[in-house]
Design a protein around this motif. Sequence first.
Motif, PDB file in Angstrom:
ATOM      1  N   LEU A 199       0.821  -1.208   0.000  1.00  0.00           N
ATOM      2  CA  LEU A 199       0.000   0.000   0.000  1.00  0.00           C
ATOM      3  C   LEU A 199       0.856   1.259   0.000  1.00  0.00           C
ATOM      4  N   ALA A 200       1.932   1.244   0.743  1.00  0.00           N
ATOM      5  CA  ALA A 200       2.752   2.439   0.934  1.00  0.00           C
ATOM      6  C   ALA A 200       3.849   2.596  -0.112  1.00  0.00           C
ATOM      7  N   ALA A 201       4.145   1.545  -0.872  1.00  0.00           N
ATOM      8  CA  ALA A 201       5.289   1.550  -1.782  1.00  0.00           C
ATOM      9  C   ALA A 201       5.261   2.619  -2.867  1.00  0.00           C
ATOM     10  N   PRO A 202       4.146   2.884  -3.520  1.00  0.00           N
ATOM     11  CA  PRO A 202       4.213   3.806  -4.654  1.00  0.00           C
ATOM     12  C   PRO A 202       4.509   5.263  -4.282  1.00  0.00           C
ATOM     13  N   GLY A 203       4.410   5.604  -3.030  1.00  0.00           N
ATOM     14  CA  GLY A 203       4.615   7.000  -2.652  1.00  0.00           C
ATOM     15  C   GLY A 203       5.073   7.125  -1.225  1.00  0.00           C
ATOM     16  N   VAL A 231      -5.541   8.384   2.875  1.00  0.00           N
ATOM     17  CA  VAL A 231      -5.014   8.370   4.243  1.00  0.00           C
ATOM     18  C   VAL A 231      -3.503   8.143   4.201  1.00  0.00           C
ATOM     19  N   LYS A 232      -2.880   8.422   5.309  1.00  0.00           N
ATOM     20  CA  LYS A 232      -1.474   8.098   5.498  1.00  0.00           C
ATOM     21  C   LYS A 232      -1.352   7.529   6.900  1.00  0.00           C
ATOM     22  N   ASP A 233      -0.906   6.286   6.996  1.00  0.00           N
ATOM     23  CA  ASP A 233      -0.766   5.637   8.305  1.00  0.00           C
ATOM     24  C   ASP A 233       0.558   6.089   8.900  1.00  0.00           C
ATOM     25  N   ILE A 234       0.490   7.026   9.833  1.00  0.00           N
ATOM     26  CA  ILE A 234       1.711   7.590  10.400  1.00  0.00           C
ATOM     27  C   ILE A 234       2.193   6.852  11.645  1.00  0.00           C
ATOM     28  N   ALA A 235       1.463   5.788  12.039  1.00  0.00           N
ATOM     29  CA  ALA A 235       1.837   5.064  13.254  1.00  0.00           C
ATOM     30  C   ALA A 235       1.860   3.551  13.039  1.00  0.00           C
ATOM     31  N   ASP A 237      -1.492   3.898  -6.256  1.00  0.00           N
ATOM     32  CA  ASP A 237      -1.402   3.696  -7.704  1.00  0.00           C
ATOM     33  C   ASP A 237      -2.510   2.793  -8.239  1.00  0.00           C
ATOM     34  N   GLY A 238      -3.393   2.314  -7.350  1.00  0.00           N
ATOM     35  CA  GLY A 238      -4.516   1.482  -7.764  1.00  0.00           C
ATOM     36  C   GLY A 238      -4.154   0.065  -8.147  1.00  0.00           C
ATOM     37  N   VAL A 239      -2.967  -0.386  -7.798  1.00  0.00           N
ATOM     38  CA  VAL A 239      -2.492  -1.711  -8.208  1.00  0.00           C
ATOM     39  C   VAL A 239      -2.779  -2.793  -7.170  1.00  0.00           C
TER      40      VAL A 239
END
Length: 116
Positions: free
Chosen positions: A42-46, A67-71, A94-96
């Motif tokens: 989930l976090a890889a593209p950005g 969202v951004k999971d900051i924790a 990226d919808g992948v």
Amino acid sequence: MTKAIHMVAGIEVEPTLTIDAAMPDALEQLDLQWHEKAWPLLAAPGPGAFFILPPGGGGAAVGWVPVKDIAPPGLPSRVAAATGTPEFVALSADGVHLCAATEEEYEYWIIVRSLD
């Protein structure tokens, strides 16, 4: 969005990973396994941002929320604290990749699907 829900909640869905919900640390294990199996996709593209379908009734009407999971780790536990269940569906920026945490009869499931 409906297609995404069926990909992780349909009758023929097979989990990527299961955790026995009866274990004393089951929710903690779900958090750790989610962080290992789903979060990197989930976090890889950005910069760690992804989309989540708001859990609970009415989430589909709201649609995908950035969202951004900051924790991390701990997203399933935080969702459970707010809704009473660790169930939610997430989509990579990226919808992948489509990832979900679900609560079945005696297990927690992590489901990871590639959409490409």
